[in-house]
Motif scaffolding. Structure first.
Motif, PDB file in Angstrom:
ATOM      1  N   GLU A  23      34.500  38.052  36.799  1.00 41.68           N
ATOM      2  CA  GLU A  23      35.683  38.565  37.487  1.00 41.68           C
ATOM      3  C   GLU A  23      36.868  38.440  36.548  1.00 41.68           C
ATOM      4  OE1 GLU A  23      36.402  36.736  41.232  1.00 41.68           O
ATOM      5  OE2 GLU A  23      34.297  36.724  41.765  1.00 41.68           O
ATOM      6  N   LYS A  24      37.576  39.502  36.414  1.00 44.63           N
ATOM      7  CA  LYS A  24      38.762  39.468  35.586  1.00 44.63           C
ATOM      8  C   LYS A  24      39.967  39.289  36.494  1.00 44.63           C
ATOM      9  CE  LYS A  24      37.227  42.062  31.615  1.00 44.63           C
ATOM     10  NZ  LYS A  24      37.510  43.146  30.703  1.00 44.63           N
ATOM     11  N   ILE A  25      40.736  38.277  36.198  1.00 46.12           N
ATOM     12  CA  ILE A  25      41.946  38.015  36.967  1.00 46.12           C
ATOM     13  C   ILE A  25      43.072  38.796  36.323  1.00 46.12           C
ATOM     14  CG2 ILE A  25      43.556  36.231  37.713  1.00 46.12           C
ATOM     15  CD1 ILE A  25      41.271  34.232  37.424  1.00 46.12           C
ATOM     16  N   GLU A  26      43.744  39.569  37.136  1.00 42.93           N
ATOM     17  CA  GLU A  26      44.859  40.343  36.605  1.00 42.93           C
ATOM     18  C   GLU A  26      46.077  39.444  36.510  1.00 42.93           C
ATOM     19  OE1 GLU A  26      45.651  44.065  38.393  1.00 42.93           O
ATOM     20  OE2 GLU A  26      43.542  44.538  38.655  1.00 42.93           O
ATOM     21  N   MET A  27      46.650  39.426  35.346  1.00 39.20           N
ATOM     22  CA  MET A  27      47.805  38.565  35.086  1.00 39.20           C
ATOM     23  C   MET A  27      49.073  39.412  35.137  1.00 39.20           C
ATOM     24  SD  MET A  27      46.332  35.645  34.520  1.00 39.20           S
ATOM     25  CE  MET A  27      47.181  34.514  33.468  1.00 39.20           C
ATOM     26  N   ALA A  28      50.094  38.850  35.778  1.00 42.83           N
ATOM     27  CA  ALA A  28      51.402  39.512  35.837  1.00 42.83           C
ATOM     28  C   ALA A  28      52.175  39.151  34.573  1.00 42.83           C
ATOM     29  CB  ALA A  28      52.161  39.055  37.066  1.00 42.83           C
ATOM     30  N   GLU A  29      52.938  40.098  34.083  1.00 42.15           N
ATOM     31  CA  GLU A  29      53.727  39.874  32.889  1.00 42.15           C
ATOM     32  C   GLU A  29      55.200  40.033  33.212  1.00 42.15           C
ATOM     33  OE1 GLU A  29      52.554  42.420  29.706  1.00 42.15           O
ATOM     34  OE2 GLU A  29      50.562  41.553  29.520  1.00 42.15           O
ATOM     35  N   GLU A  41      49.483  34.315  36.817  1.00 37.22           N
ATOM     36  CA  GLU A  41      48.800  35.004  37.913  1.00 37.22           C
ATOM     37  C   GLU A  41      49.837  35.634  38.824  1.00 37.22           C
ATOM     38  OE1 GLU A  41      45.872  32.711  40.031  1.00 37.22           O
ATOM     39  OE2 GLU A  41      45.281  31.692  38.195  1.00 37.22           O
ATOM     40  N   SER A  42      50.832  34.871  39.172  1.00 38.01           N
ATOM     41  CA  SER A  42      51.990  35.370  39.906  1.00 38.01           C
ATOM     42  C   SER A  42      53.141  34.438  39.585  1.00 38.01           C
ATOM     43  CB  SER A  42      51.712  35.396  41.411  1.00 38.01           C
ATOM     44  OG  SER A  42      51.485  34.089  41.883  1.00 38.01           O
ATOM     45  N   LYS A  52      52.596  34.949  25.945  1.00 32.42           N
ATOM     46  CA  LYS A  52      51.564  35.875  25.473  1.00 32.42           C
ATOM     47  C   LYS A  52      51.728  36.084  23.965  1.00 32.42           C
ATOM     48  CE  LYS A  52      49.581  40.412  26.323  1.00 32.42           C
ATOM     49  NZ  LYS A  52      49.718  41.660  27.067  1.00 32.42           N
TER      50      LYS A  52
END
Length: 201
Positions: A23-29, A41-42, A52
């Motif tokens: 599962e790929k966790i979508e990271m917020a930038e 993550e949030s 980053k």
């Protein structure tokens, strides 16, 4: 071998088959004022936050960071978001600090003025230098008198000549060394040579 293959082999031996899904966790930038990109993550209190980079993600150090949106991100523990607050709150704090710094600067200026009044004037300095010169002249005068006294004492002492000390070659001196360390042991060649050298028969 990959981790999934190893787990599957273990599960086959035990008797259960498990498939792991990646599962790929979508990271917020989010971007800071200086252009640094932060990833999480949030962006909420208690969530992990990273800087980053091309190679890896680095935990964000402790501090306050201004975002492009005008908000301030507060990190009290390395890599964890403490809070996100509006910049207005910070401006009020800055105004309070600037008022306090003005008061501190005023007190520092007053202290500097007091210190300037404590400095010596030119007249006081020249009088002090003259006093010091007079003291030095007095000491030098005394020094010359002492030199004369020393010269007189030398002349008096040189008039009386001491008797020379003569060496007496007839006096007997015992140069024999009497060490008896390990005298009960059998003599070796080395011991016999040393006995002849030191005359220890």
């Amino acid at each position: 071998m990959k981790a999934n293959e190893i787990l599957n082999k273990i599960k086959n031996i035990v008797g259960e088959k498990v498939e792991l899904s990646e599962e790929k966790i979508e990271m917020a930038e989010i971007t800071l004022e200086n252009g640094t990109v932060l990833v999480a993550e949030s962006f909420e209190a208690g969530k992990s936050v990273f800087i980053k980079t091309d190679d890896e993600e680095i935990a964000l150090p402790v501090g306050e960071y201004k975002l492009e949106e005008g908000k301030v991100l507060v990190v009290t523990e390395e890599g964890l978001i403490d809070s996100i607050k509006e910049a207005a709150e910070e401006e009020v704090a800055e105004e309070e600090l600037s008022e306090e710094s003005k008061e501190v600067k005023e007190t520092e200026l007053e202290e500097e003025e007091k210190e300037e009044m404590e400095y010596v004037t030119k007249e006081e300095f020249t009088s002090a230098v003259e006093e010091i010169k007079a003291m030095i002249d007095e000491k030098l005068g005394n020094k010359e008198e002492m030199k004369e006294e020393v010269i007189e004492e030398k002349e008096e002492l040189s008039a009386v000549a001491p008797e020379p000390v003569k060496h007496n070659p007839e006096a007997e001196v015992d140069n024999k060394v009497n060490f008896h360390i390990g005298s009960n042991r059998t003599a070796t060649t080395k011991d016999r040579v040393f006995d002849k050298i030191f005359n220890n028969n």
